[in-house]
Motif scaffolding. Structure first.
Motif, mmCIF file in Angstrom:
data_model
loop_
_atom_site.group_PDB
_atom_site.id
_atom_site.type_symbol
_atom_site.label_atom_id
_atom_site.label_comp_id
_atom_site.label_asym_id
_atom_site.label_seq_id
_atom_site.Cartn_x
_atom_site.Cartn_y
_atom_site.Cartn_z
ATOM 1 N N LEU A 8 0.755 -1.281 0.044
ATOM 2 C CA LEU A 8 -0.104 0.047 0.040
ATOM 3 C C LEU A 8 0.970 1.193 -0.019
ATOM 4 C CD1 LEU A 8 -2.925 1.417 0.399
ATOM 5 C CD2 LEU A 8 -2.492 1.275 2.891
ATOM 6 N N PHE A 9 1.826 1.228 0.764
ATOM 7 C CA PHE A 9 2.780 2.483 1.058
ATOM 8 C C PHE A 9 3.598 2.590 -0.381
ATOM 9 C CE2 PHE A 9 3.134 2.323 5.813
ATOM 10 C CZ PHE A 9 2.217 3.110 5.793
ATOM 11 N N HIS A 10 3.835 1.756 -0.947
ATOM 12 C CA HIS A 10 4.541 1.619 -2.198
ATOM 13 C C HIS A 10 3.745 2.138 -3.478
ATOM 14 C CE1 HIS A 10 8.401 0.730 -0.528
ATOM 15 N NE2 HIS A 10 7.928 -0.338 -0.141
ATOM 16 N N SER A 11 2.539 1.763 -3.256
ATOM 17 C CA SER A 11 1.524 2.302 -4.618
ATOM 18 C C SER A 11 1.287 3.605 -4.467
ATOM 19 C CB SER A 11 0.156 1.298 -4.260
ATOM 20 O OG SER A 11 -0.555 1.717 -3.037
ATOM 21 N N VAL A 12 1.495 4.126 -3.461
ATOM 22 C CA VAL A 12 1.289 5.694 -3.421
ATOM 23 C C VAL A 12 2.527 6.655 -3.756
ATOM 24 C CG1 VAL A 12 0.881 7.835 -2.026
ATOM 25 C CG2 VAL A 12 -0.249 5.497 -1.421
ATOM 26 N N SER A 13 2.373 7.314 -4.979
ATOM 27 C CA SER A 13 3.520 8.131 -5.383
ATOM 28 C C SER A 13 3.925 8.949 -4.632
ATOM 29 C CB SER A 13 3.267 8.327 -6.955
ATOM 30 O OG SER A 13 2.358 9.693 -6.829
ATOM 31 N N PRO A 14 5.329 9.442 -4.573
ATOM 32 C CA PRO A 14 5.870 10.709 -3.948
ATOM 33 C C PRO A 14 5.007 11.751 -4.168
ATOM 34 C CG PRO A 14 7.644 9.298 -4.564
ATOM 35 C CD PRO A 14 6.413 8.602 -5.437
ATOM 36 N N ARG A 15 4.630 12.049 -5.410
ATOM 37 C CA ARG A 15 4.169 13.367 -5.865
ATOM 38 C C ARG A 15 2.719 13.120 -5.228
ATOM 39 N NH1 ARG A 15 2.752 15.307 -11.912
ATOM 40 N NH2 ARG A 15 1.498 17.166 -11.532
ATOM 41 N N THR A 16 2.066 12.245 -5.169
ATOM 42 C CA THR A 16 0.504 12.386 -4.535
ATOM 43 C C THR A 16 0.785 12.501 -2.910
ATOM 44 O OG1 THR A 16 -0.057 10.661 -6.161
ATOM 45 C CG2 THR A 16 -1.421 10.863 -4.237
ATOM 46 N N ALA A 17 1.708 11.800 -2.377
ATOM 47 C CA ALA A 17 1.861 11.929 -0.859
ATOM 48 C C ALA A 17 2.408 13.530 -0.795
ATOM 49 C CB ALA A 17 3.004 11.162 -0.411
ATOM 50 N N TRP A 18 3.237 14.006 -1.465
ATOM 51 C CA TRP A 18 3.571 15.705 -1.166
ATOM 52 C C TRP A 18 2.136 16.524 -1.270
ATOM 53 C CZ3 TRP A 18 6.966 17.036 1.671
ATOM 54 C CH2 TRP A 18 8.358 16.426 1.842
ATOM 55 N N ILE A 19 1.224 16.183 -2.444
ATOM 56 C CA ILE A 19 0.093 16.819 -2.717
ATOM 57 C C ILE A 19 -0.974 16.649 -1.578
ATOM 58 C CG2 ILE A 19 -1.912 16.927 -4.189
ATOM 59 C CD1 ILE A 19 -0.028 16.439 -6.388
ATOM 60 N N THR A 20 -0.885 15.673 -0.861
ATOM 61 C CA THR A 20 -1.900 15.308 0.116
ATOM 62 C C THR A 20 -1.376 16.038 1.223
ATOM 63 O OG1 THR A 20 -2.338 13.170 -0.726
ATOM 64 C CG2 THR A 20 -2.865 13.535 1.591
ATOM 65 N N MET A 21 -0.266 16.163 1.426
ATOM 66 C CA MET A 21 0.499 16.890 2.721
ATOM 67 C C MET A 21 0.208 18.224 2.743
ATOM 68 S SD MET A 21 3.885 14.459 3.541
ATOM 69 C CE MET A 21 4.572 15.798 4.931
ATOM 70 N N GLY A 22 0.463 18.766 1.328
ATOM 71 C CA GLY A 22 0.097 20.339 1.193
ATOM 72 C C GLY A 22 -0.984 20.919 1.293
ATOM 73 N N SER A 23 -1.959 20.201 0.885
ATOM 74 C CA SER A 23 -3.456 20.460 0.670
ATOM 75 C C SER A 23 -4.052 20.356 2.242
ATOM 76 C CB SER A 23 -4.284 19.563 -0.152
ATOM 77 O OG SER A 23 -4.222 18.127 0.241
ATOM 78 N N CYS A 24 -3.470 19.137 2.994
ATOM 79 C CA CYS A 24 -3.956 19.415 4.356
ATOM 80 C C CYS A 24 -3.238 20.364 5.186
ATOM 81 C CB CYS A 24 -3.430 17.913 5.094
ATOM 82 S SG CYS A 24 -4.260 16.555 4.371
ATOM 83 N N VAL A 25 -2.239 20.754 4.866
ATOM 84 C CA VAL A 25 -1.516 22.079 5.567
ATOM 85 C C VAL A 25 -2.313 23.262 5.264
ATOM 86 C CG1 VAL A 25 0.704 23.519 5.849
ATOM 87 C CG2 VAL A 25 0.743 20.710 6.004
ATOM 88 N N ALA A 26 -2.526 23.121 4.087
ATOM 89 C CA ALA A 26 -3.439 24.301 3.445
ATOM 90 C C ALA A 26 -4.824 24.700 4.321
ATOM 91 C CB ALA A 26 -3.542 24.484 1.844
ATOM 92 N N LEU A 27 -5.458 23.288 4.439
ATOM 93 C CA LEU A 27 -6.868 23.168 5.120
ATOM 94 C C LEU A 27 -6.562 23.716 6.476
ATOM 95 C CD1 LEU A 27 -9.804 22.379 5.441
ATOM 96 C CD2 LEU A 27 -8.955 20.121 6.168
ATOM 97 N N TRP A 28 -5.365 23.369 7.213
ATOM 98 C CA TRP A 28 -5.187 23.851 8.609
ATOM 99 C C TRP A 28 -5.040 25.193 8.823
ATOM 100 C CZ3 TRP A 28 -0.982 19.514 9.415
ATOM 101 C CH2 TRP A 28 -1.730 18.283 9.402
ATOM 102 N N VAL A 29 -4.237 25.762 7.718
ATOM 103 C CA VAL A 29 -4.065 27.102 7.846
ATOM 104 C C VAL A 29 -5.462 28.035 7.621
ATOM 105 C CG1 VAL A 29 -2.823 28.972 6.657
ATOM 106 C CG2 VAL A 29 -1.626 27.056 7.126
#
Length: 131
Positions: A8-29
Motif C-alpha cells: 500500500l505504501f509503495h503504491s502511493v507515488s511521492p508526488r501524491t503524498a506531497w500533494i496530500t500533505m500540502g493540501s492538508c496543511v493549507a486546510l489547517w492554515v
C-alpha cells in the motif's frame, strides 16, 4: 512490516503524498485563520454541525498526513537500503547461520534485528536521527 501495508505504501507515488500533505496543511492554515468559520447569522444547530464537520475534516486530514509521511519514509528507507542490500548479499556474514524451513521466518527475524539496530543508533546519537 506487513506485506499488504508495504505494498500500500509503495503504491502511493511521492508526488501524491506531497500533494496530500500540502493540501492538508493549507486546510489547517485556513481553519486557523478563521476563514472557514460559519457566519454569525447562522442558527445554532447549523453552527454546531459546521464545527463538528470541520473537526472531523481536520482529524481525517491529520490521518492522511500521517499516512502520506509514512509512505514517503518507507520509500526513502527502501531507497537508502538498496545499495546496502547489494553489499550485504555478497558478504557471507549477512547470511543466517541457522537454516529455516520457512523462508519467511528468517526474514521476520532479520527485520526485527534491523529495527533494534535502528533503535540503538537513534538512542546513541539522537541528533543524527532527527535529520
Amino acid at each position: 512490516m506487513d506485506q499488504k501495508l508495504q505494498s500500500l505504501f509503495h503504491s502511493v507515488s511521492p508526488r501524491t503524498a506531497w500533494i496530500t500533505m500540502g493540501s492538508c496543511v493549507a486546510l489547517w492554515v485556513l481553519c486557523l485563520s478563521g476563514v472557514l468559520t460559519p457566519p454569525l447569522s447562522a442558527p445554532a444547530s447549523i453552527t454546531l454541525f459546521w464545527f463538528y464537520a470541520m473537526l472531523m475534516l481536520v482529524l481525517a486530514s491529520g490521518v492522511a498526513v500521517i499516512g502520506a509521511a509514512a509512505a514517503l519514509l518507507v520509500r526513502r528507507r527502501r531507497a537508502q537500503e538498496s545499495p546496502e542490500s547489494q553489499e550485504s548479499q555478497e558478504s557471507p556474514e549477512s547470511q543466517d547461520p541457522v537454516p529455516h524451513q520457512d523462508g519467511h521466518a528468517g526474514q521476520g527475524q532479520q527485520d526485527g534485528q534491523d529495527q533494534l539496530a535502528d533503535l540503538g543508533r537513534m538512542l546513541d546519537d539522537p541528533d543524527r536521527g532527527a535529520r
